[in-house]
Design a protein around this motif. Structure first.
Motif, mmCIF file in Angstrom:
data_model
loop_
_atom_site.group_PDB
_atom_site.id
_atom_site.type_symbol
_atom_site.label_atom_id
_atom_site.label_comp_id
_atom_site.label_asym_id
_atom_site.label_seq_id
_atom_site.Cartn_x
_atom_site.Cartn_y
_atom_site.Cartn_z
ATOM 1 N N ALA A 73 0.819 -1.208 0.000
ATOM 2 C CA ALA A 73 0.000 0.000 0.000
ATOM 3 C C ALA A 73 0.855 1.261 0.000
ATOM 4 C CB ALA A 73 -0.912 0.011 1.226
ATOM 5 N N ALA A 74 0.345 2.272 -0.662
ATOM 6 C CA ALA A 74 0.907 3.617 -0.523
ATOM 7 C C ALA A 74 0.271 4.218 0.728
ATOM 8 C CB ALA A 74 0.565 4.449 -1.751
ATOM 9 N N VAL A 75 0.915 5.223 1.283
ATOM 10 C CA VAL A 75 0.391 5.757 2.541
ATOM 11 C C VAL A 75 0.523 7.268 2.605
ATOM 12 C CG1 VAL A 75 2.569 5.394 3.773
ATOM 13 C CG2 VAL A 75 0.445 5.461 5.064
ATOM 14 N N VAL A 76 -0.477 7.894 3.189
ATOM 15 C CA VAL A 76 -0.439 9.313 3.512
ATOM 16 C C VAL A 76 -0.011 9.391 4.973
ATOM 17 C CG1 VAL A 76 -1.816 11.406 3.799
ATOM 18 C CG2 VAL A 76 -2.293 9.847 1.892
ATOM 19 N N VAL A 77 1.003 10.191 5.254
ATOM 20 C CA VAL A 77 1.490 10.349 6.627
ATOM 21 C C VAL A 77 1.126 11.751 7.094
ATOM 22 C CG1 VAL A 77 3.493 10.314 8.148
ATOM 23 C CG2 VAL A 77 3.387 8.755 6.189
ATOM 24 N N MET A 78 0.452 11.812 8.229
ATOM 25 C CA MET A 78 0.043 13.106 8.775
ATOM 26 C C MET A 78 1.095 13.656 9.725
ATOM 27 S SD MET A 78 -4.058 12.846 8.904
ATOM 28 C CE MET A 78 -4.115 14.405 9.671
ATOM 29 N N ALA A 79 1.186 14.959 9.807
ATOM 30 C CA ALA A 79 2.181 15.625 10.655
ATOM 31 C C ALA A 79 1.668 15.743 12.093
ATOM 32 C CB ALA A 79 2.536 16.989 10.084
ATOM 33 N N PHE A 80 1.485 14.578 12.717
ATOM 34 C CA PHE A 80 1.135 14.473 14.128
ATOM 35 C C PHE A 80 2.224 13.646 14.783
ATOM 36 C CE2 PHE A 80 -3.015 15.203 12.364
ATOM 37 C CZ PHE A 80 -3.788 15.763 13.371
ATOM 38 N N ASP A 81 2.504 13.940 16.046
ATOM 39 C CA ASP A 81 3.360 13.049 16.824
ATOM 40 C C ASP A 81 2.734 12.874 18.200
ATOM 41 O OD1 ASP A 81 4.044 15.339 18.280
ATOM 42 O OD2 ASP A 81 6.160 15.296 17.731
ATOM 43 N N GLU A 82 3.490 12.324 19.121
ATOM 44 C CA GLU A 82 2.967 12.032 20.453
ATOM 45 C C GLU A 82 2.487 13.286 21.185
ATOM 46 O OE1 GLU A 82 6.178 9.014 19.404
ATOM 47 O OE2 GLU A 82 5.932 11.165 19.216
ATOM 48 N N GLY A 84 0.939 15.846 19.586
ATOM 49 C CA GLY A 84 -0.191 16.432 18.871
ATOM 50 C C GLY A 84 0.158 16.888 17.463
ATOM 51 N N GLN A 85 -0.738 17.690 16.897
ATOM 52 C CA GLN A 85 -0.599 18.153 15.519
ATOM 53 C C GLN A 85 0.436 19.266 15.419
ATOM 54 O OE1 GLN A 85 -4.272 19.441 13.773
ATOM 55 N NE2 GLN A 85 -3.336 19.909 11.805
ATOM 56 N N ALA A 86 1.223 19.189 14.363
ATOM 57 C CA ALA A 86 2.207 20.237 14.102
ATOM 58 C C ALA A 86 1.488 21.524 13.748
ATOM 59 C CB ALA A 86 3.121 19.814 12.957
ATOM 60 N N ALA A 87 1.903 22.619 14.381
ATOM 61 C CA ALA A 87 1.258 23.916 14.144
ATOM 62 C C ALA A 87 2.150 24.882 13.371
ATOM 63 C CB ALA A 87 0.850 24.535 15.474
ATOM 64 N N LYS A 92 6.211 20.966 11.571
ATOM 65 C CA LYS A 92 5.813 20.127 10.436
ATOM 66 C C LYS A 92 7.032 19.460 9.813
ATOM 67 C CE LYS A 92 1.750 22.896 9.441
ATOM 68 N NZ LYS A 92 1.095 23.845 8.559
ATOM 69 N N VAL A 93 8.088 20.226 9.617
ATOM 70 C CA VAL A 93 9.313 19.678 9.041
ATOM 71 C C VAL A 93 9.910 18.620 9.971
ATOM 72 C CG1 VAL A 93 11.703 20.222 8.384
ATOM 73 C CG2 VAL A 93 9.823 21.684 7.608
ATOM 74 N N ARG A 94 9.951 18.918 11.262
ATOM 75 C CA ARG A 94 10.529 17.991 12.235
ATOM 76 C C ARG A 94 9.769 16.658 12.251
ATOM 77 N NH1 ARG A 94 8.922 16.482 16.985
ATOM 78 N NH2 ARG A 94 7.438 18.200 17.251
ATOM 79 N N ILE A 95 8.451 16.722 12.322
ATOM 80 C CA ILE A 95 7.646 15.503 12.383
ATOM 81 C C ILE A 95 7.714 14.737 11.063
ATOM 82 C CG2 ILE A 95 5.299 14.592 12.607
ATOM 83 C CD1 ILE A 95 4.786 16.905 14.617
ATOM 84 N N CYS A 96 7.614 15.448 9.962
ATOM 85 C CA CYS A 96 7.659 14.781 8.656
ATOM 86 C C CYS A 96 9.027 14.160 8.399
ATOM 87 C CB CYS A 96 7.266 15.749 7.542
ATOM 88 S SG CYS A 96 5.520 16.206 7.600
ATOM 89 N N LYS A 97 10.090 14.827 8.800
ATOM 90 C CA LYS A 97 11.430 14.262 8.651
ATOM 91 C C LYS A 97 11.587 13.019 9.511
ATOM 92 C CE LYS A 97 16.394 15.166 8.906
ATOM 93 N NZ LYS A 97 16.621 13.762 8.820
#
Length: 107
Positions: A73-82, A84-87, A92-97
């Motif tokens: 499967a392909a996957v969409v990854v959301m910019a959330f971590d433990e 919460g949501q990146a603001a 966003k860069v930190r979580i996505c990286k």
């Protein structure tokens, strides 16, 4: 109350039998990962999963990613971590990286 697992299985089983519908990848989305997996098992070819994130913790994120990879499967990854949501842009860069590094180097 809707039985999400049964509904996903029923919908995908019906949809894959329609030639015009089955030509394209299915994007599967549910609030519970087991429902997504149930749909993925009935898809023919590659599916797209919306979505996974680190909000469930790194270990479960890796487990989900490994299962998605097993099914192709392909996957969409959301910019959330433990936490919460990146603001901000830097969050966003930190979580996505971090997500990218785990998916590429550890899964």
């Amino acid at each position: 109350m809707l039985d999400g697992l049964a509904a996903m299985q029923k919908f995908v089983k019906i949809a894959v039998t329609e030639p015009e519908v089955a030509k394209v990848p299915f994007m599967l989305d549910a609030s519970k990962f087991d429902i997504v997996v149930a749909g993925m098992k009935w898809c023919q070819g590659k599916s797209i999963v919306n979505s996974i994130s680190l909000k469930v913790g790194e270990d479960l994120f890796k487990a989900h990613a490994k299962l998605l990879k097993k099914h192709g499967a392909a996957v969409v990854v959301m910019a959330f971590d433990e936490d919460g949501q990146a603001a901000t842009a830097s969050e966003k860069v930190r979580i996505c990286k971090r997500s990218y590094d785990i998916l590429v180097n550890e899964v």
